[in-house]
Scaffold this active site. Structure first.
Site, PDB file in Angstrom:
ATOM      1  N   TRP A  59       0.286  -1.173  -0.177  1.00  0.00           N
ATOM      2  CA  TRP A  59      -0.517   0.128   0.093  1.00  0.00           C
ATOM      3  C   TRP A  59       1.261   1.432   0.310  1.00  0.00           C
ATOM      4  O   TRP A  59       0.496   2.489  -1.132  1.00  0.00           O
ATOM      5  CB  TRP A  59      -0.861   0.294   1.521  1.00  0.00           C
ATOM      6  CG  TRP A  59      -1.841   0.889   1.041  1.00  0.00           C
ATOM      7  CD1 TRP A  59      -2.232   2.257   0.301  1.00  0.00           C
ATOM      8  CD2 TRP A  59      -2.244   1.897   2.635  1.00  0.00           C
ATOM      9  NE1 TRP A  59      -2.562   3.066   0.976  1.00  0.00           N
ATOM     10  CE2 TRP A  59      -2.968   2.775   2.296  1.00  0.00           C
ATOM     11  CE3 TRP A  59      -2.281   1.472   4.233  1.00  0.00           C
ATOM     12  CZ2 TRP A  59      -3.687   3.669   3.090  1.00  0.00           C
ATOM     13  CZ3 TRP A  59      -2.835   2.298   5.134  1.00  0.00           C
ATOM     14  CH2 TRP A  59      -3.536   3.127   4.588  1.00  0.00           C
ATOM     15  N   GLN A  65       7.882   5.041  -0.553  1.00  0.00           N
ATOM     16  CA  GLN A  65       8.684   5.751   0.489  1.00  0.00           C
ATOM     17  C   GLN A  65      10.066   4.249   0.648  1.00  0.00           C
ATOM     18  O   GLN A  65      11.229   4.511   1.245  1.00  0.00           O
ATOM     19  CB  GLN A  65       7.523   5.287   1.954  1.00  0.00           C
ATOM     20  CG  GLN A  65       7.119   6.097   1.634  1.00  0.00           C
ATOM     21  CD  GLN A  65       6.246   5.539   3.122  1.00  0.00           C
ATOM     22  OE1 GLN A  65       5.813   4.260   3.912  1.00  0.00           O
ATOM     23  NE2 GLN A  65       5.368   6.296   3.358  1.00  0.00           N
ATOM     24  N   ASP A  87      -1.032  -8.586  -2.786  1.00  0.00           N
ATOM     25  CA  ASP A  87      -2.511  -7.659  -3.321  1.00  0.00           C
ATOM     26  C   ASP A  87      -1.535  -6.434  -3.127  1.00  0.00           C
ATOM     27  O   ASP A  87      -0.813  -5.805  -2.183  1.00  0.00           O
ATOM     28  CB  ASP A  87      -3.068  -7.672  -1.500  1.00  0.00           C
ATOM     29  CG  ASP A  87      -4.166  -6.833  -1.643  1.00  0.00           C
ATOM     30  OD1 ASP A  87      -5.132  -7.231  -2.464  1.00  0.00           O
ATOM     31  OD2 ASP A  87      -4.368  -6.163  -0.909  1.00  0.00           O
ATOM     32  N   TYR A  92      -2.426   2.621  -5.158  1.00  0.00           N
ATOM     33  CA  TYR A  92      -1.096   2.445  -4.080  1.00  0.00           C
ATOM     34  C   TYR A  92      -0.436   3.357  -5.137  1.00  0.00           C
ATOM     35  O   TYR A  92       0.334   2.877  -6.370  1.00  0.00           O
ATOM     36  CB  TYR A  92      -0.888   0.972  -3.759  1.00  0.00           C
ATOM     37  CG  TYR A  92      -1.996   0.465  -2.928  1.00  0.00           C
ATOM     38  CD1 TYR A  92      -3.752   0.983  -2.392  1.00  0.00           C
ATOM     39  CD2 TYR A  92      -1.929  -0.797  -2.773  1.00  0.00           C
ATOM     40  CE1 TYR A  92      -3.852   0.088  -1.800  1.00  0.00           C
ATOM     41  CE2 TYR A  92      -2.683  -1.516  -1.970  1.00  0.00           C
ATOM     42  CZ  TYR A  92      -3.900  -1.153  -1.810  1.00  0.00           C
ATOM     43  OH  TYR A  92      -4.620  -1.846  -0.531  1.00  0.00           O
TER      44      TYR A  92
END
Length: 181
Positions: A59, A65, A87, A92
């Site tokens: 996510w 990040q 997933d 995202y």
């Protein structure tokens, strides 16, 4: 798991979570014994599909990040530990998460029958028809996810949330149409 892979996994775990060694020790494990635990698999509803009890999502991390190299190490660690369910969603990192995961899956050489891949649809963009569960958006978002993930099919495709502006029958019909393609 090979010694070099084990060393790489250990470095990744140590870099990402300085407390991981403490956590494993508190459970009476070290990294080597942790790697040899077996994953539990569960049937997904009445589909017959078996998914790992833990899934791997991306996510807020992939494409935003963490580096692609760290993302690759984490995915390989999860796969080495028995995770077979990966997933993500169109929203995202504005699709970048799926792009990163797609490159990793392609480079990994894993057989497509060894993992379950899912994506979710609803928030695709800020323009009209880029959000919601209309036939147009659901279909285009699915095809875009396939392209970003560099795969021919998704095993699971979820509606990320209900859409009060689209009749449920329209969304169900669209999902059925995608299944038949």
């Amino acid at each position: 798991v090979s010694q070099s892979r084990y060393n790489s996994i250990g470095r990744t775990a140590g870099l990402l979570n300085p407390g991981s060694k403490y956590f494993l020790n508190s459970m009476g494990l070290n990294l080597k014994s942790f790697l040899h635990l077996s994953m539990e698999y569960r049937r997904l509803g009445k589909s017959g599909l078996q998914v790992s009890a833990l899934s791997f999502g991306s996510w807020v991390t992939f494409g935003h990040q963490i580096s692609d190299e760290t993302a690759k190490n984490l995915m390989h660690l999860a796969f080495d530990l028995g995770v077979n369910f990966f997933d993500k969603a169109e929203v995202y990192a504005h699709g970048k998460s799926e792009e990163v995961m797609g490159r990793i899956l392609k480079q990994s050489g894993w057989s497509r029958d060894r993992f379950v891949l899912s994506s979710k649809v609803y928030w695709g963009g800020s323009h009209p028809n880029q959000t919601g569960l209309s036939r147009k958006h659901v279909t285009e978002a699915c095809h875009a996810a396939l392209k970003r993930l560099q795969v021919e099919h998704l095993d699971l495709y979820f509606c990320h949330r209900p859409d009060k502006n689209t009749p449920i029958e329209e969304t169900v019909y669209t999902m059925d149409t995608l299944l038949r393609q």
